[in-house]
Design a protein around this motif. Structure first.
Motif, PDB file in Angstrom:
ATOM      1  N   ASP A   1       0.787  -1.358  -0.141  1.00 34.23           N
ATOM      2  CA  ASP A   1       0.099   0.101  -0.034  1.00 34.23           C
ATOM      3  C   ASP A   1       0.764   1.159  -0.055  1.00 34.23           C
ATOM      4  OD1 ASP A   1       1.041  -0.500   2.665  1.00 34.23           O
ATOM      5  OD2 ASP A   1      -0.769   0.569   3.552  1.00 34.23           O
ATOM      6  N   ILE A   2       2.059   1.241  -0.110  1.00 30.28           N
ATOM      7  CA  ILE A   2       2.928   2.314  -0.476  1.00 30.28           C
ATOM      8  C   ILE A   2       3.845   2.215  -1.843  1.00 30.28           C
ATOM      9  CG2 ILE A   2       4.956   3.368   0.794  1.00 30.28           C
ATOM     10  CD1 ILE A   2       4.634   1.529   3.184  1.00 30.28           C
ATOM     11  N   TRP A   3       3.599   3.386  -2.514  1.00 29.04           N
ATOM     12  CA  TRP A   3       3.879   3.331  -3.977  1.00 29.04           C
ATOM     13  C   TRP A   3       5.011   4.876  -3.743  1.00 29.04           C
ATOM     14  CZ3 TRP A   3       1.781   1.454  -8.874  1.00 29.04           C
ATOM     15  CH2 TRP A   3       1.103   0.151  -8.931  1.00 29.04           C
ATOM     16  N   GLU A   4       5.868   4.873  -4.692  1.00 25.52           N
ATOM     17  CA  GLU A   4       6.823   5.802  -4.985  1.00 25.52           C
ATOM     18  C   GLU A   4       6.298   6.786  -6.096  1.00 25.52           C
ATOM     19  OE1 GLU A   4      11.357   5.971  -4.816  1.00 25.52           O
ATOM     20  OE2 GLU A   4      10.717   5.595  -6.874  1.00 25.52           O
ATOM     21  N   CYS A   5       6.520   7.893  -5.837  1.00 26.52           N
ATOM     22  CA  CYS A   5       6.219   8.949  -6.859  1.00 26.52           C
ATOM     23  C   CYS A   5       7.581   9.648  -7.464  1.00 26.52           C
ATOM     24  CB  CYS A   5       5.184  10.124  -6.371  1.00 26.52           C
ATOM     25  SG  CYS A   5       4.847  11.363  -7.502  1.00 26.52           S
ATOM     26  N   SER A   6       7.667   9.719  -8.536  1.00 20.85           N
ATOM     27  CA  SER A   6       8.869  10.290  -9.101  1.00 20.85           C
ATOM     28  C   SER A   6       8.625  10.980 -10.503  1.00 20.85           C
ATOM     29  CB  SER A   6       9.982   9.229  -9.414  1.00 20.85           C
ATOM     30  OG  SER A   6       9.552   8.156 -10.273  1.00 20.85           O
ATOM     31  N   ARG A   7       9.558  11.650 -10.926  1.00 15.05           N
ATOM     32  CA  ARG A   7       9.360  12.388 -12.325  1.00 15.05           C
ATOM     33  C   ARG A   7       8.300  13.260 -12.504  1.00 15.05           C
ATOM     34  NH1 ARG A   7      14.170  10.719 -12.980  1.00 15.05           N
ATOM     35  NH2 ARG A   7      14.936   9.946 -15.264  1.00 15.05           N
ATOM     36  N   PHE A   8       7.895  13.982 -11.483  1.00 14.65           N
ATOM     37  CA  PHE A   8       6.745  15.050 -11.605  1.00 14.65           C
ATOM     38  C   PHE A   8       7.494  16.249 -12.425  1.00 14.65           C
ATOM     39  CE2 PHE A   8       2.907  16.486  -9.333  1.00 14.65           C
ATOM     40  CZ  PHE A   8       2.823  17.640  -9.862  1.00 14.65           C
ATOM     41  N   VAL A   9       6.971  16.273 -13.503  1.00 19.17           N
ATOM     42  CA  VAL A   9       7.531  17.132 -14.439  1.00 19.17           C
ATOM     43  C   VAL A   9       6.453  18.005 -15.385  1.00 19.17           C
ATOM     44  CG1 VAL A   9       8.974  17.339 -16.508  1.00 19.17           C
ATOM     45  CG2 VAL A   9       9.522  15.756 -15.131  1.00 19.17           C
TER      46      VAL A   9
ATOM     47  N   GLY B   1       8.935   9.353  -2.101  1.00 15.93           N
ATOM     48  CA  GLY B   1       9.616   9.984  -3.133  1.00 15.93           C
ATOM     49  C   GLY B   1      10.938  10.836  -2.506  1.00 15.93           C
ATOM     50  N   LEU B   2      11.471  11.317  -3.584  1.00 11.35           N
ATOM     51  CA  LEU B   2      12.611  12.350  -3.196  1.00 11.35           C
ATOM     52  C   LEU B   2      12.425  13.722  -3.806  1.00 11.35           C
ATOM     53  CD1 LEU B   2      15.581  12.641  -2.065  1.00 11.35           C
ATOM     54  CD2 LEU B   2      16.595  12.075  -4.393  1.00 11.35           C
ATOM     55  N   THR B   3      12.422  14.644  -3.254  1.00 11.41           N
ATOM     56  CA  THR B   3      12.006  16.015  -3.648  1.00 11.41           C
ATOM     57  C   THR B   3      12.968  17.101  -3.130  1.00 11.41           C
ATOM     58  OG1 THR B   3      10.150  17.827  -4.128  1.00 11.41           O
ATOM     59  CG2 THR B   3      10.355  16.394  -1.835  1.00 11.41           C
ATOM     60  N   HIS B   4      12.973  18.105  -3.846  1.00 12.01           N
ATOM     61  CA  HIS B   4      13.686  19.435  -3.323  1.00 12.01           C
ATOM     62  C   HIS B   4      13.089  20.108  -2.259  1.00 12.01           C
ATOM     63  CE1 HIS B   4      11.826  22.167  -6.126  1.00 12.01           C
ATOM     64  NE2 HIS B   4      12.023  21.216  -6.973  1.00 12.01           N
ATOM     65  N   GLN B   5      13.708  20.834  -1.760  1.00  9.10           N
ATOM     66  CA  GLN B   5      13.042  21.554  -0.517  1.00  9.10           C
ATOM     67  C   GLN B   5      11.800  22.532  -0.794  1.00  9.10           C
ATOM     68  OE1 GLN B   5      14.457  22.028   3.154  1.00  9.10           O
ATOM     69  NE2 GLN B   5      12.611  22.479   3.319  1.00  9.10           N
ATOM     70  N   LYS B   6      12.082  23.123  -1.925  1.00  8.63           N
ATOM     71  CA  LYS B   6      10.872  24.122  -2.316  1.00  8.63           C
ATOM     72  C   LYS B   6       9.645  23.114  -2.571  1.00  8.63           C
ATOM     73  CE  LYS B   6       9.586  27.615  -5.609  1.00  8.63           C
ATOM     74  NZ  LYS B   6       9.566  28.429  -6.885  1.00  8.63           N
ATOM     75  N   PHE B   7       9.708  22.145  -3.275  1.00  7.12           N
ATOM     76  CA  PHE B   7       8.592  21.258  -3.355  1.00  7.12           C
ATOM     77  C   PHE B   7       8.182  20.527  -2.183  1.00  7.12           C
ATOM     78  CE2 PHE B   7       6.239  17.650  -5.630  1.00  7.12           C
ATOM     79  CZ  PHE B   7       5.531  18.444  -6.448  1.00  7.12           C
TER      80      PHE B   7
ATOM     81  N   LEU C   1      20.593  22.320  -4.880  1.00  7.11           N
ATOM     82  CA  LEU C   1      19.478  22.201  -4.404  1.00  7.11           C
ATOM     83  C   LEU C   1      19.344  21.304  -3.074  1.00  7.11           C
ATOM     84  CD1 LEU C   1      17.040  21.935  -7.571  1.00  7.11           C
ATOM     85  CD2 LEU C   1      17.329  23.802  -6.100  1.00  7.11           C
ATOM     86  N   ALA C   2      18.470  21.579  -2.158  1.00  6.99           N
ATOM     87  CA  ALA C   2      18.608  20.716  -1.093  1.00  6.99           C
ATOM     88  C   ALA C   2      17.532  19.640  -1.335  1.00  6.99           C
ATOM     89  CB  ALA C   2      18.220  21.248   0.212  1.00  6.99           C
ATOM     90  N   TRP C   3      17.619  18.093  -1.334  1.00  7.40           N
ATOM     91  CA  TRP C   3      16.770  17.110  -1.688  1.00  7.40           C
ATOM     92  C   TRP C   3      16.490  16.353  -0.483  1.00  7.40           C
ATOM     93  CZ3 TRP C   3      15.066  16.279  -6.456  1.00  7.40           C
ATOM     94  CH2 TRP C   3      15.634  16.987  -7.529  1.00  7.40           C
ATOM     95  N   ILE C   4      15.022  16.037  -0.266  1.00  2.00           N
ATOM     96  CA  ILE C   4      14.749  15.585   1.090  1.00  2.00           C
ATOM     97  C   ILE C   4      13.844  14.339   0.516  1.00  2.00           C
ATOM     98  CG2 ILE C   4      13.061  15.811   2.922  1.00  2.00           C
ATOM     99  CD1 ILE C   4      13.457  18.778   2.588  1.00  2.00           C
ATOM    100  N   PRO C   5      14.235  13.037   0.947  1.00  2.00           N
ATOM    101  CA  PRO C   5      13.277  11.839   0.943  1.00  2.00           C
ATOM    102  C   PRO C   5      12.147  12.118   1.955  1.00  2.00           C
ATOM    103  CG  PRO C   5      15.119  11.443   2.382  1.00  2.00           C
ATOM    104  CD  PRO C   5      15.469  12.835   1.778  1.00  2.00           C
ATOM    105  N   ALA C   6      10.997  11.682   1.346  1.00  3.26           N
ATOM    106  CA  ALA C   6       9.790  12.024   2.206  1.00  3.26           C
ATOM    107  C   ALA C   6       8.667  11.011   1.705  1.00  3.26           C
ATOM    108  CB  ALA C   6       9.304  13.375   1.941  1.00  3.26           C
ATOM    109  N   VAL C   7       7.694  11.062   2.747  1.00  3.01           N
ATOM    110  CA  VAL C   7       6.457  10.064   2.601  1.00  3.01           C
ATOM    111  C   VAL C   7       5.589  10.874   2.728  1.00  3.01           C
ATOM    112  CG1 VAL C   7       6.654   9.056   5.009  1.00  3.01           C
ATOM    113  CG2 VAL C   7       5.507   7.617   3.039  1.00  3.01           C
TER     114      VAL C   7
END
Length: 216
Positions: free
Chosen positions: A98-106, A143-149, A172-178
């Motif tokens: 029940d946990i998926w990863e989101c990436s390439r939000f472009v 997912g992994l995202t930068h601080q602003k997002f 950029l400061a990158w943050i792994p998050a859930v």
């Protein structure tokens, strides 16, 4: 509002997917300067575009691909597990059906000159991601995202960091998050879509105020 392309619909939407991979390359390589090993020139399709991947795609009124994001099950190959596990220094990256990863939000902002329309395209992608999760029993997105997002995501999704911000070559400061996905998440996103004009106006006013502060 958005097109969700699941593995069983991939052949049906092959042309759209080709256009999506090309759009992703223009942005992530051409604009952001990413170096992605193993991909073709002009075509961003990597090892995490798998047989299990689900895509959410936003289209312009004329049918052009203007934005996208992808979803991968964490029980299979995904970026946090394979590439960025060491970024998760606060808690391990989560894995489960029940946990998926989101990436390439472009998004390709060159396809619209209207900031409100651009904002709504991004909202549509978020709505598509959330709708798919709700329909398929997915309760969390990692997912992994930068601080602003990351800061923007917290306004919509209940989100917690998996690691401390980490700066890379792009500074950029990158943050792994859930993030938790529920009906309230969808409602908040829908409210932002409906109130796009006021939200974008607020962003513009805040930006002008910051510029005045710098001059002063």
């Amino acid at each position: 509002m958005f097109q969700i392309v699941t593995p069983d619909k991939r052949h049906e939407h092959s042309d759209m997917l080709d256009e999506m991979y090309q759009m992703r390359y223009r942005i992530v390589v051409g604009e952001w300067g990413w170096d992605i090993p193993g991909i073709e020139a002009g075509y961003d399709k990597d090892q995490f575009d798998t047989d299990e991947t689900v895509y959410v795609i936003a289209l312009t009124a004329t049918g052009e691909v203007v934005g996208t994001s992808r979803l991968n099950p964490t029980v299979g190959p995904h970026m946090l597990g394979e590439l960025f596990a060491d970024y998760c220094n606060l808690q391990p990256y989560p894995v489960g059906k029940d946990i998926w990863e989101c990436s390439r939000f472009v998004t390709d902002r060159s396809l619209t000159t209207d900031p409100v329309e651009d904002f709504r395209f991004r909202c549509r992608i978020g709505l598509g991601l959330t709708a798919y999760c709700l329909d398929n029993g997915i309760g969390r997105l990692s997912g992994l995202t930068h601080q602003k997002f990351f800061n923007l995501v917290q306004r919509v999704w209940q989100t917690e960091p998996l690691g401390l911000p980490r700066r890379e070559g792009d500074n950029l400061a990158w943050i792994p998050a859930v993030s938790t996905i529920d009906e309230a998440t969808f409602d908040r996103q829908l409210d932002r879509y409906r109130n796009a004009e006021a939200i974008v106006a607020g962003y513009a006013a805040a930006w002008i105020e910051r510029q005045r502060g710098k001059v002063a």
